[in-house]
Design a protein around this motif. Structure first.
Motif, PDB file in Angstrom:
ATOM      1  N   SER A 223      10.761  22.291  -0.090  1.00 51.37           N
ATOM      2  CA  SER A 223      11.769  21.927   0.910  1.00 51.37           C
ATOM      3  C   SER A 223      11.867  20.398   1.012  1.00 51.37           C
ATOM      4  CB  SER A 223      11.378  22.498   2.270  1.00 51.37           C
ATOM      5  OG  SER A 223      10.263  21.792   2.798  1.00 51.37           O
ATOM      6  N   PRO A 224      12.971  19.880   1.544  1.00 51.58           N
ATOM      7  CA  PRO A 224      13.105  18.421   1.719  1.00 51.58           C
ATOM      8  C   PRO A 224      11.970  17.834   2.555  1.00 51.58           C
ATOM      9  CG  PRO A 224      15.228  19.490   2.019  1.00 51.58           C
ATOM     10  CD  PRO A 224      14.222  20.589   1.905  1.00 51.58           C
ATOM     11  N   PHE A 225      11.515  18.577   3.580  1.00 51.29           N
ATOM     12  CA  PHE A 225      10.415  18.083   4.416  1.00 51.29           C
ATOM     13  C   PHE A 225       9.126  17.962   3.599  1.00 51.29           C
ATOM     14  CE2 PHE A 225      13.092  19.955   7.851  1.00 51.29           C
ATOM     15  CZ  PHE A 225      13.264  18.785   8.581  1.00 51.29           C
ATOM     16  N   THR A 226       8.841  18.976   2.777  1.00 53.60           N
ATOM     17  CA  THR A 226       7.634  18.955   1.947  1.00 53.60           C
ATOM     18  C   THR A 226       7.671  17.782   0.976  1.00 53.60           C
ATOM     19  OG1 THR A 226       7.395  21.357   2.089  1.00 53.60           O
ATOM     20  CG2 THR A 226       6.266  20.258   0.274  1.00 53.60           C
ATOM     21  N   ILE A 227       8.830  17.568   0.360  1.00 53.84           N
ATOM     22  CA  ILE A 227       8.972  16.462  -0.589  1.00 53.84           C
ATOM     23  C   ILE A 227       8.747  15.125   0.105  1.00 53.84           C
ATOM     24  CG2 ILE A 227      10.615  15.241  -2.070  1.00 53.84           C
ATOM     25  CD1 ILE A 227      11.853  18.011  -2.685  1.00 53.84           C
ATOM     26  N   GLN A 228       9.298  14.994   1.313  1.00 56.48           N
ATOM     27  CA  GLN A 228       9.118  13.740   2.053  1.00 56.48           C
ATOM     28  C   GLN A 228       7.652  13.501   2.389  1.00 56.48           C
ATOM     29  OE1 GLN A 228      11.583  11.368   2.736  1.00 56.48           O
ATOM     30  NE2 GLN A 228       9.674  10.244   3.104  1.00 56.48           N
ATOM     31  N   TYR A 229       6.933  14.569   2.782  1.00 55.79           N
ATOM     32  CA  TYR A 229       5.493  14.442   3.051  1.00 55.79           C
ATOM     33  C   TYR A 229       4.740  14.008   1.795  1.00 55.79           C
ATOM     34  CZ  TYR A 229       5.659  16.590   7.720  1.00 55.79           C
ATOM     35  OH  TYR A 229       5.892  16.841   9.035  1.00 55.79           O
ATOM     36  N   TYR A 230       5.073  14.612   0.649  1.00 59.00           N
ATOM     37  CA  TYR A 230       4.424  14.229  -0.612  1.00 59.00           C
ATOM     38  C   TYR A 230       4.655  12.746  -0.907  1.00 59.00           C
ATOM     39  CZ  TYR A 230       2.816  18.680  -2.611  1.00 59.00           C
ATOM     40  OH  TYR A 230       2.140  19.835  -2.872  1.00 59.00           O
ATOM     41  N   MET A 231       5.892  12.317  -0.765  1.00 60.76           N
ATOM     42  CA  MET A 231       6.218  10.917  -1.060  1.00 60.76           C
ATOM     43  C   MET A 231       5.480   9.958  -0.127  1.00 60.76           C
ATOM     44  SD  MET A 231       8.158  11.000  -3.691  1.00 60.76           S
ATOM     45  CE  MET A 231       7.279  12.483  -4.206  1.00 60.76           C
ATOM     46  N   ASP A 232       5.407  10.320   1.147  1.00 65.81           N
ATOM     47  CA  ASP A 232       4.685   9.483   2.120  1.00 65.81           C
ATOM     48  C   ASP A 232       3.199   9.407   1.772  1.00 65.81           C
ATOM     49  OD1 ASP A 232       7.029   9.097   3.480  1.00 65.81           O
ATOM     50  OD2 ASP A 232       6.611  10.542   5.067  1.00 65.81           O
ATOM     51  N   ASP A 233       2.630  10.553   1.371  1.00 65.09           N
ATOM     52  CA  ASP A 233       1.204  10.588   1.010  1.00 65.09           C
ATOM     53  C   ASP A 233       0.931   9.730  -0.226  1.00 65.09           C
ATOM     54  OD1 ASP A 233       0.674  12.268   3.123  1.00 65.09           O
ATOM     55  OD2 ASP A 233       0.785  14.103   1.929  1.00 65.09           O
ATOM     56  N   LEU A 234       1.842   9.785  -1.195  1.00 68.67           N
ATOM     57  CA  LEU A 234       1.666   8.978  -2.406  1.00 68.67           C
ATOM     58  C   LEU A 234       1.817   7.495  -2.093  1.00 68.67           C
ATOM     59  CD1 LEU A 234       3.524  11.035  -5.171  1.00 68.67           C
ATOM     60  CD2 LEU A 234       1.084  10.916  -4.688  1.00 68.67           C
ATOM     61  N   ASP A 235       2.789   7.149  -1.268  1.00 70.67           N
ATOM     62  CA  ASP A 235       2.955   5.746  -0.871  1.00 70.67           C
ATOM     63  C   ASP A 235       1.695   5.223  -0.200  1.00 70.67           C
ATOM     64  OD1 ASP A 235       5.484   5.520  -1.875  1.00 70.67           O
ATOM     65  OD2 ASP A 235       6.511   5.902   0.027  1.00 70.67           O
ATOM     66  N   ASN A 236       1.118   6.066   0.661  1.00 72.65           N
ATOM     67  CA  ASN A 236      -0.107   5.685   1.363  1.00 72.65           C
ATOM     68  C   ASN A 236      -1.245   5.440   0.364  1.00 72.65           C
ATOM     69  OD1 ASN A 236      -2.827   7.001   2.623  1.00 72.65           O
ATOM     70  ND2 ASN A 236      -1.728   5.819   4.169  1.00 72.65           N
ATOM     71  N   PHE A 237      -1.349   6.299  -0.630  1.00 73.97           N
ATOM     72  CA  PHE A 237      -2.410   6.174  -1.640  1.00 73.97           C
ATOM     73  C   PHE A 237      -2.199   4.941  -2.514  1.00 73.97           C
ATOM     74  CE2 PHE A 237      -4.315   7.577  -5.779  1.00 73.97           C
ATOM     75  CZ  PHE A 237      -5.638   7.536  -5.360  1.00 73.97           C
ATOM     76  N   PHE A 238      -0.955   4.701  -2.908  1.00 72.82           N
ATOM     77  CA  PHE A 238      -0.666   3.524  -3.744  1.00 72.82           C
ATOM     78  C   PHE A 238      -0.956   2.222  -2.995  1.00 72.82           C
ATOM     79  CE2 PHE A 238       2.712   6.278  -6.004  1.00 72.82           C
ATOM     80  CZ  PHE A 238       1.724   6.822  -6.823  1.00 72.82           C
ATOM     81  N   THR A 239      -0.668   2.218  -1.700  1.00 70.71           N
ATOM     82  CA  THR A 239      -0.983   1.031  -0.881  1.00 70.71           C
ATOM     83  C   THR A 239      -2.490   0.782  -0.874  1.00 70.71           C
ATOM     84  OG1 THR A 239       0.932   1.413   0.553  1.00 70.71           O
ATOM     85  CG2 THR A 239      -0.830   0.022   1.432  1.00 70.71           C
ATOM     86  N   PHE A 240      -3.259   1.869  -0.731  1.00 70.45           N
ATOM     87  CA  PHE A 240      -4.727   1.756  -0.767  1.00 70.45           C
ATOM     88  C   PHE A 240      -5.192   1.194  -2.112  1.00 70.45           C
ATOM     89  CE2 PHE A 240      -8.366   4.022  -2.624  1.00 70.45           C
ATOM     90  CZ  PHE A 240      -9.409   3.473  -1.879  1.00 70.45           C
ATOM     91  N   LEU A 241      -4.639   1.725  -3.226  1.00 69.77           N
ATOM     92  CA  LEU A 241      -5.034   1.250  -4.560  1.00 69.77           C
ATOM     93  C   LEU A 241      -4.714  -0.235  -4.734  1.00 69.77           C
ATOM     94  CD1 LEU A 241      -3.880   4.199  -6.893  1.00 69.77           C
ATOM     95  CD2 LEU A 241      -6.168   3.737  -6.008  1.00 69.77           C
ATOM     96  N   GLN A 242      -3.580  -0.638  -4.208  1.00 67.74           N
ATOM     97  CA  GLN A 242      -3.181  -2.044  -4.301  1.00 67.74           C
ATOM     98  C   GLN A 242      -4.159  -2.938  -3.540  1.00 67.74           C
ATOM     99  OE1 GLN A 242       0.757  -2.808  -2.752  1.00 67.74           O
ATOM    100  NE2 GLN A 242       1.146  -4.390  -4.273  1.00 67.74           N
ATOM    101  N   GLN A 243      -4.549  -2.473  -2.356  1.00 68.43           N
ATOM    102  CA  GLN A 243      -5.498  -3.234  -1.539  1.00 68.43           C
ATOM    103  C   GLN A 243      -6.855  -3.356  -2.231  1.00 68.43           C
ATOM    104  OE1 GLN A 243      -5.387  -0.874   2.022  1.00 68.43           O
ATOM    105  NE2 GLN A 243      -3.650  -1.999   2.904  1.00 68.43           N
ATOM    106  N   GLU A 244      -7.214  -2.352  -3.020  1.00 72.32           N
ATOM    107  CA  GLU A 244      -8.504  -2.360  -3.718  1.00 72.32           C
ATOM    108  C   GLU A 244      -8.389  -2.922  -5.141  1.00 72.32           C
ATOM    109  OE1 GLU A 244     -11.307  -1.594  -2.173  1.00 72.32           O
ATOM    110  OE2 GLU A 244     -10.102  -1.204  -0.359  1.00 72.32           O
ATOM    111  N   ASN A 245      -7.211  -3.495  -5.456  1.00 69.72           N
ATOM    112  CA  ASN A 245      -6.972  -4.090  -6.781  1.00 69.72           C
ATOM    113  C   ASN A 245      -7.176  -3.095  -7.934  1.00 69.72           C
ATOM    114  OD1 ASN A 245      -6.374  -6.735  -5.790  1.00 69.72           O
ATOM    115  ND2 ASN A 245      -8.566  -7.026  -5.432  1.00 69.72           N
ATOM    116  N   ILE A 246      -6.764  -1.850  -7.703  1.00 71.17           N
ATOM    117  CA  ILE A 246      -6.819  -0.823  -8.751  1.00 71.17           C
ATOM    118  C   ILE A 246      -5.390  -0.615  -9.251  1.00 71.17           C
ATOM    119  CG2 ILE A 246      -7.363   1.580  -9.278  1.00 71.17           C
ATOM    120  CD1 ILE A 246      -9.414   1.431  -6.938  1.00 71.17           C
ATOM    121  N   SER A 247      -5.146  -1.005 -10.485  1.00 69.23           N
ATOM    122  CA  SER A 247      -3.776  -0.998 -10.999  1.00 69.23           C
ATOM    123  C   SER A 247      -3.477   0.181 -11.924  1.00 69.23           C
ATOM    124  CB  SER A 247      -3.488  -2.304 -11.740  1.00 69.23           C
ATOM    125  OG  SER A 247      -4.431  -2.483 -12.789  1.00 69.23           O
TER     126      SER A 247
END
Length: 291
Positions: free
Chosen positions: A11-35
């Motif tokens: 569903s659109p809601f599920t997709i939006q949750y997935y995208m938000d979760d991935l954005d959150n994870f990518f932000t964490f990786l960036q903060q930890e200098n993991i490319s």
């Protein structure tokens, strides 16, 4: 996103949750200098989980983020972007499962007695509440019911649920009587007010399709008329349907199918026993309970 939309039918809601979760994870990786996504291992995951708990996130939120990332890495594996899924052995934190709220028959009866059955809106409201209790369907499913979906000859209705999953649900005499009265009388009068015709079963005062928000407002007005002190929302009628079915002896698999649950664990939250049922079983089963 294409994979979630097309292959997983999310569903659109599920997709939006997935995208938000991935954005959150990518932000964490960036903060930890993991490319590189290949560099994520159990140490990185442990640090990520620590960051989540430092933010005071609940167990359900953490579980959803882990599930999103497991699914994401499965997708990467399938497309040869990574060689291993580092989240595969990460356990989900067990969330507390509160007992769903439900209504007793005395409370339900009050809801069934307040509608004016001589009025088109009253007929609609009566049919609405009878169907919600008789079938246990979700609000989103209820608003989507169309006239061809109802088969009065065998007392069933066709329901398109989450993820476009389809099922047939039977309904009883009370719901049938309320529906026939409304469809043959009240609905016709409401439809006369519309600028164009439609085949949705439940209509608003202007003759257009009743929305999910409209269904909630209708239920709030019925509760207010019945002078009930308990909070009643459409999902509570779904809880009530499942609880009453199981308390009266229905098996778990049947209730699972009626509710449209993909997993049996979703249905098991309804296996709590009411005090009335507990006393009934005790009085009829214990040798020294009564004469």
């Amino acid at each position: 996103m294409e994979y979630l939309q097309i292959e997983k039918n999310a569903s659109p809601f599920t997709i939006q949750y997935y995208m938000d979760d991935l954005d959150n994870f990518f932000t964490f990786l960036q903060q930890e200098n993991i490319s590189c996504l290949q560099d994520v291992d159990h140490r990185v995951i442990r640090l990520y989980l620590t960051r989540l708990y430092e933010r005071k996130l609940g167990r359900r939120s953490v579980s959803r983020k882990i599930s999103s990332l497991k699914s994401f890495y499965r997708f990467l594996e399938r497309n040869n972007q990574v060689t291993v899924n580092p989240f595969i052995h990460v356990g989900l934190p067990k969330a507390a499962k509160p007992i769903p709220g439900f209504l007793y028959m005395e409370e339900l009866e009050k809801l069934f007695e307040v509608n004016d059955l001589a009025d088109p809106i009253g007929q609609r409201n009566q049919a609405l509440i009878e169907i919600l209790y008789a079938t246990g369907i979700r609000v989103s499913e209820c608003r989507g019911i169309r006239l061809p979906d109802i088969d009065f000859t065998i007392g069933t209705m066709f329901i398109k649920g989450k993820g476009n999953k389809e099922r047939y649900i039977p309904f009883g005499r009370f719901a049938e009587d309320a529906l026939e009265t409304y469809i043959n009388d009240g609905r016709e009068k409401l439809l006369d007010k519309a600028k164009s015709s439609n085949n949705y079963v439940f209509l608003n005062a202007r003759g257009g399709p009743l929305t999910a928000r409209g269904i909630r407002m209708v239920l709030n007005k019925i509760v207010e008329k019945a002078a009930l002190t308990v909070h009643v929302h459409p999902h509570k009628l779904r809880h009530t349907f499942a609880t009453h079915m199981l308390n009266e002896g229905a098996d778990l698999r049947t209730v699972q199918e009626l509710l449209g649950h993909e997993n049996l664990s979703s249905t098991q939250i309804y296996t709590h026993v009411t005090k009335d049922r507990l006393r009934h079983v005790y009085m009829n089963s214990h040798p020294r309970a009564e004469d």
